[in-house]
Design a protein around this motif. Structure first.
Motif, PDB file in Angstrom:
ATOM      1  N   UNK A 191       0.837  -1.200   0.000  1.00 52.41           N
ATOM      2  CA  UNK A 191       0.000   0.000   0.000  1.00 52.41           C
ATOM      3  C   UNK A 191       0.878   1.259   0.000  1.00 52.41           C
ATOM      4  N   UNK A 192       1.935   1.258   0.807  1.00 53.77           N
ATOM      5  CA  UNK A 192       2.836   2.402   0.867  1.00 53.77           C
ATOM      6  C   UNK A 192       3.570   2.608  -0.460  1.00 53.77           C
ATOM      7  N   UNK A 193       3.766   1.528  -1.203  1.00 51.81           N
ATOM      8  CA  UNK A 193       4.436   1.642  -2.501  1.00 51.81           C
ATOM      9  C   UNK A 193       3.623   2.487  -3.477  1.00 51.81           C
ATOM     10  N   UNK A 194       2.302   2.549  -3.275  1.00 54.16           N
ATOM     11  CA  UNK A 194       1.465   3.400  -4.125  1.00 54.16           C
ATOM     12  C   UNK A 194       1.834   4.875  -3.967  1.00 54.16           C
ATOM     13  N   UNK A 195       2.466   5.214  -2.835  1.00 56.90           N
ATOM     14  CA  UNK A 195       2.922   6.581  -2.592  1.00 56.90           C
ATOM     15  C   UNK A 195       4.398   6.761  -2.955  1.00 56.90           C
TER      16      UNK A 195
ATOM     17  N   UNK B  80       3.452  13.682   7.893  1.00 55.61           N
ATOM     18  CA  UNK B  80       2.055  13.250   7.951  1.00 55.61           C
ATOM     19  C   UNK B  80       1.517  13.215   6.523  1.00 55.61           C
ATOM     20  N   UNK B  81       1.196  12.019   6.037  1.00 54.47           N
ATOM     21  CA  UNK B  81       0.792  11.855   4.638  1.00 54.47           C
ATOM     22  C   UNK B  81      -0.577  11.209   4.518  1.00 54.47           C
ATOM     23  N   UNK B  82      -1.475  11.526   5.446  1.00 52.64           N
ATOM     24  CA  UNK B  82      -2.778  10.860   5.445  1.00 52.64           C
ATOM     25  C   UNK B  82      -3.586  11.155   4.186  1.00 52.64           C
TER      26      UNK B  82
ATOM     27  N   UNK C 248       0.279  11.593  -7.161  1.00 50.37           N
ATOM     28  CA  UNK C 248       1.122  11.993  -6.034  1.00 50.37           C
ATOM     29  C   UNK C 248       2.422  11.188  -5.977  1.00 50.37           C
ATOM     30  N   UNK C 249       2.395   9.947  -6.470  1.00 49.13           N
ATOM     31  CA  UNK C 249       3.595   9.126  -6.418  1.00 49.13           C
ATOM     32  C   UNK C 249       4.748   9.697  -7.207  1.00 49.13           C
ATOM     33  N   UNK C 250       4.443  10.523  -8.226  1.00 51.67           N
ATOM     34  CA  UNK C 250       5.507  11.105  -9.050  1.00 51.67           C
ATOM     35  C   UNK C 250       5.640  12.606  -8.871  1.00 51.67           C
ATOM     36  N   UNK C 251       4.513  13.296  -8.612  1.00 52.53           N
ATOM     37  CA  UNK C 251       4.570  14.753  -8.500  1.00 52.53           C
ATOM     38  C   UNK C 251       4.788  15.239  -7.076  1.00 52.53           C
ATOM     39  N   UNK C 252       4.539  14.398  -6.088  1.00 51.45           N
ATOM     40  CA  UNK C 252       4.697  14.795  -4.682  1.00 51.45           C
ATOM     41  C   UNK C 252       5.432  13.682  -3.947  1.00 51.45           C
ATOM     42  N   UNK C 253       6.694  13.511  -4.275  1.00 48.91           N
ATOM     43  CA  UNK C 253       7.504  12.438  -3.685  1.00 48.91           C
ATOM     44  C   UNK C 253       7.607  12.662  -2.174  1.00 48.91           C
TER      45      UNK C 253
END
Length: 456
Positions: free
Chosen positions: A161-165, A283-285, A293-298
């Motif tokens: 799940x965290x890998x999606x971020x 905090x990344x809730x 977000x995975x690419x634009x907000x690392x």
């Protein structure tokens, strides 16, 4: 306006005479807020003024104010005083009906102060999952204790799940906690001792203020602008003599301003943290609700994994009632995180965790996430169009589950909150989010969240 100290004496005289005075004082403030005797933005008497009026000790007033602040009723800022926040964060004081009651046509308030995801097929999917678990799961295991940081298979699912971020972590780096607030409490306890300084954005999540107060941690605000936390202000805070130990921040879909930091600012923050040996609590809730977000907000945790504790949960993406949060950090902190979970929140609920892990493993969670993203995009677009059309509003910024609305003079946040309250709508003013030592409340604005089952 300023509240008359005599009001509190009248309220205490009218109320129950049993129980500690400090608790009766907090109850009196709650009563005054809910009846309208105190409105959002009202200034409360100083601790000394109220102690003199009531004939009690100053520390008793201070404790009563702390109780009221933990309920979200009031907010204190050094140099300005103590102000009424309104009824934000205390739905039990608002007599808010359940979603079922509201759908059935019963009158009730529209709560737009609490960030909660929308619900579509969630309830039906939960019924199916519980029915399936009843026939296949070991019921005894669900009634027992879970491992303090979660079982290895569950932490493997959390890693996916965290890998999606865009976060690449091993199961040994992840702890499963009862919700994001529980994960945040553990992260703070793992990083700071009582009396040490935690830096936060000048407008920050109220839950971190409550957790820091509980642990005796001092907060210090770092200035923000329209692009978020200012790196130069962070640099200055690190060299100002306060000797901060850590930085708590929400780089993606910030609560309440809805700002997402640029890649340039993220890297600057990481560089400053490394130069000054500053620990980061990220905090990344809301991260997964931001498109691409995975690419634009690392995440900062991907840029500085050696010094970042990454906090997230499923409360904003799936459902808050599942009470499942994830805390990821450097491998060498795993034992300390486990010990702190045992000492504080103890362990995640086996039943809730079992539901979550089924959804993570069978793809249900990702399908619900996709649905949530689509639904929130529709609501954010509507909020920006509807609110932005008013001349009293200077700007609207929406992200994840909430919108940040800045007002033109002569309108004030407290006036808008009071007006909305008279219409049966609860929203949050700027003051509610001010960090502890902030001299001014920042931009004049309000945060509006989208309710789970109602249109924006």
């Amino acid at each position: 306006m300023s509240a008359d100290p005599s009001l509190f004496k009248e309220l205490l005289d009218q109320g129950e005479q049993s129980g500690p005075v400090y608790r009766r004082l907090a109850d009196a403030i709650a009563s005054a807020v809910t009846t309208g005797a105190l409105a959002a933005g009202d200034r409360l008497p100083t601790h000394r003024e109220l102690a003199k009026e009531l004939g009690i000790a100053v520390p008793t007033v201070s404790r009563g104010y702390r109780e009221a602040e933990q309920l979200g009723l009031i907010s204190s800022t050094v140099g300005r005083g103590t102000f009424v926040s309104g009824t934000s964060g205390i739905p039990h004081l608002r007599d808010t009906p359940s979603d079922g009651q509201r759908e059935a046509g019963e009158p009730g308030r529209l709560d737009m102060a609490v960030n909660a995801p929308a619900r579509g097929m969630h309830e039906e999917l939960l019924r199916r999952t519980l029915a399936a678990m009843a026939t296949t799961a070991d019921a005894g295991a669900l009634l027992g204790y879970e491992s303090d940081i979660g079982s290895h298979p569950h932490r493997e699912s959390a890693c996916r799940w965290l890998a999606l971020r865009g976060l690449d972590v091993e199961p040994g780096q992840v702890a499963i906690c009862p919700g994001g607030q529980g994960a945040l409490l553990v992260a703070l306890a793992a990083t700071l001792r009582s009396g040490e300084v935690l830096l936060t954005e000048s407008l920050t999540y109220p839950g971190v203020k409550s957790a820091a107060q509980l642990l005796g941690i001092r907060l210090s605000a770092v200035a923000m602008d329209e692009e978020g936390l200012i790196p130069e202000a962070l640099e200055e805070a690190c060299t100002s003599g306060t000797a901060p130990r850590a930085l708590y921040c929400m780089p993606t879909a910030h609560n309440p301003t809805a700002i997402t930091l640029s890649g340039q600012r993220r890297q600057a923050i990481v560089d400053i943290a490394r130069r000054h040996d500053l620990q980061i609590i990220e905090d990344d809730v809301f991260g997964l609700l931001v498109p691409d977000a995975g690419t634009t907000a690392v995440p900062l945790a991907a840029l500085a994994p050696e010094r970042t504790l990454f906090v997230t949960s499923l409360s904003k993406t799936l459902a808050p009632g599942l009470r499942c949060g994830f805390l990821a950090g450097p491998p060498e902190m795993a034992d300390r995180l486990g010990a702190l979970i045992r000492a504080t929140v103890f362990n995640p609920s086996p039943l809730s965790t079992a539901v979550v892990m089924r959804w993570l493993d069978d793809g249900t969670a990702e399908r619900l996430l996709d649905w949530q993203r689509t639904e929130m995009a529709r609501r954010r677009e509507a909020a920006e169009q509807l609110l932005g059309a008013h001349r009293e509003i200077s700007s609207v910024r929406a992200a994840a589950l909430h919108a940040w609305v800045e007002l033109r003079e002569p309108w004030s946040a407290s006036e808008v909150v009071t007006l909305a309250d008279s219409l049966g709508i609860t929203i949050s003013p700027t003051l509610y989010f001010g960090a502890a030592d902030q001299a001014t409340p920042g931009p004049c604005g309000c945060a509006w969240a989208t309710p789970p089952t109602s249109p924006p």
